[in-house]
Design a protein around this motif. Structure first.
Motif, PDB file in Angstrom:
ATOM      1  N   ASP A 180       0.833  -1.211   0.000  1.00  0.00           N
ATOM      2  CA  ASP A 180       0.000   0.000   0.000  1.00  0.00           C
ATOM      3  C   ASP A 180       0.866   1.259   0.000  1.00  0.00           C
ATOM      4  O   ASP A 180       0.583   2.227  -0.722  1.00  0.00           O
ATOM      5  N   LYS A 181       1.907   1.271   0.834  1.00  0.00           N
ATOM      6  CA  LYS A 181       2.786   2.438   0.894  1.00  0.00           C
ATOM      7  C   LYS A 181       3.486   2.638  -0.453  1.00  0.00           C
ATOM      8  O   LYS A 181       3.619   3.753  -0.953  1.00  0.00           O
ATOM      9  N   LYS A 215       2.530   1.588  -3.425  1.00  0.00           N
ATOM     10  CA  LYS A 215       1.568   2.010  -4.444  1.00  0.00           C
ATOM     11  C   LYS A 215       1.252   3.491  -4.306  1.00  0.00           C
ATOM     12  O   LYS A 215       1.181   4.225  -5.298  1.00  0.00           O
ATOM     13  N   SER A 216       1.060   3.959  -3.067  1.00  0.00           N
ATOM     14  CA  SER A 216       0.775   5.376  -2.841  1.00  0.00           C
ATOM     15  C   SER A 216       1.915   6.249  -3.345  1.00  0.00           C
ATOM     16  O   SER A 216       1.680   7.271  -4.016  1.00  0.00           O
ATOM     17  N   LEU A 217       3.148   5.870  -3.052  1.00  0.00           N
ATOM     18  CA  LEU A 217       4.301   6.650  -3.483  1.00  0.00           C
ATOM     19  C   LEU A 217       4.406   6.674  -5.004  1.00  0.00           C
ATOM     20  O   LEU A 217       4.616   7.731  -5.604  1.00  0.00           O
ATOM     21  N   ASP A 243       2.002   6.251  -7.176  1.00  0.00           N
ATOM     22  CA  ASP A 243       0.906   7.072  -7.699  1.00  0.00           C
ATOM     23  C   ASP A 243       1.246   8.546  -7.602  1.00  0.00           C
ATOM     24  O   ASP A 243       0.968   9.335  -8.527  1.00  0.00           O
ATOM     25  N   ILE A 244       1.848   8.955  -6.484  1.00  0.00           N
ATOM     26  CA  ILE A 244       2.232  10.365  -6.317  1.00  0.00           C
ATOM     27  C   ILE A 244       3.287  10.754  -7.349  1.00  0.00           C
ATOM     28  O   ILE A 244       3.214  11.826  -7.967  1.00  0.00           O
ATOM     29  N   PHE A 264      -2.416  15.094  -6.327  1.00  0.00           N
ATOM     30  CA  PHE A 264      -2.247  15.003  -4.880  1.00  0.00           C
ATOM     31  C   PHE A 264      -1.908  16.369  -4.293  1.00  0.00           C
ATOM     32  O   PHE A 264      -1.161  17.151  -4.886  1.00  0.00           O
ATOM     33  N   GLU A 280      -1.087  15.533   1.364  1.00  0.00           N
ATOM     34  CA  GLU A 280      -1.109  14.092   1.088  1.00  0.00           C
ATOM     35  C   GLU A 280       0.294  13.572   0.796  1.00  0.00           C
ATOM     36  O   GLU A 280       0.682  12.502   1.270  1.00  0.00           O
ATOM     37  N   VAL A 283       2.517  10.787   3.084  1.00  0.00           N
ATOM     38  CA  VAL A 283       3.119   9.572   2.540  1.00  0.00           C
ATOM     39  C   VAL A 283       4.625   9.554   2.792  1.00  0.00           C
ATOM     40  O   VAL A 283       5.201   8.536   3.175  1.00  0.00           O
ATOM     41  N   THR A 290       9.220   4.690   3.259  1.00  0.00           N
ATOM     42  CA  THR A 290       8.720   5.311   2.038  1.00  0.00           C
ATOM     43  C   THR A 290       9.664   6.415   1.581  1.00  0.00           C
ATOM     44  O   THR A 290       9.965   6.541   0.388  1.00  0.00           O
TER      45      THR A 290
END
Length: 196
Positions: A4-5, A7-9, A11-12, A19, A23, A27, A33
């Motif tokens: 999850d971490k 994927k979030s990074l 995506d950013i 973002f 946000e 992250v 991360t």
């Protein structure tokens, strides 16, 4: 770093415009991360240098990010799998050893000569906390297959604390119980006689 971490990074990095600063800061607050992000930035800077740009190894920047992400994910997952195997699953486990104790007694007085007393497969200790003498002797009599006879009924209601080692023979158990003051136990044939 969990998926999850990561994927979030990613995506950013791929969609910065979607973002807010808050946000992105949330992250990047996580140390893992942030370390992953710094690695990606260093790789990106290296690729943008004159040497790498001149060789034109990667035609599309999005492809690079996906390839770098896959490599890093594989490395992280492999490292976690290796650690889990060696620290959790790779340790040799000790098998419990089971020992059995068999005790035989001979009671020539009452015709019980050479009979083997049945015991639990492993020696154990039974703790009687504030129990009546009747409760203690009921358990002892079942284990050693003997009867109990009380000369006075009120003796059976005496309360005591007793730690019974089931691996010792009945004579030893009675000797230990006789160390209490208010009663006396004696084995007569296959009967425990309880007197005052």
């Amino acid at each position: 770093m969990n998926e999850d971490k990561m994927k979030s990074l990613l995506d950013i990095i791929d969609h910065v415009e979607q973002f807010s600063d808050a946000e992105m800061e949330r992250v990047l607050r996580d140390k893992e991360t942030l370390a992953f992000y710094e690695t990606i930035v260093m790789v990106r800077q290296a690729l943008q240098s004159k040497e790498v740009r001149g060789k034109n190894l990667l035609l599309h920047q999005g492809f690079f990010w996906k390839a770098a992400s896959v490599i890093i994910i594989l490395f992280v997952v492999g490292a976690l799998g290796y650690a889990a195997f060696h620290f959790i699953g790779g340790q040799p486990r000790e098998e419990p050893t089971i020992t059995s104790t068999s005790v035989s007694n001979s009671y020539s007085e009452e015709g019980l000569a050479d009979k083997e007393m049945e015991k639990a497969p492993m020696a154990k200790t039974v703790l009687f906390e504030n129990k009546t003498l009747r409760e203690v002797l009921d358990n002892v009599s079942k284990a050693y297959k003997v009867k109990v006879k009380y000369e006075k009924v009120e003796i059976a209601n005496l309360r005591l604390y007793f730690n019974w080692d089931t691996s010792v023979d009945i004579h030893e158990v009675l000797n230990i119980l006789n160390s209490f003051d208010h009663f006396h136990l004696e084995l007569e044939g296959n009967t425990i006689v309880v007197s005052k």
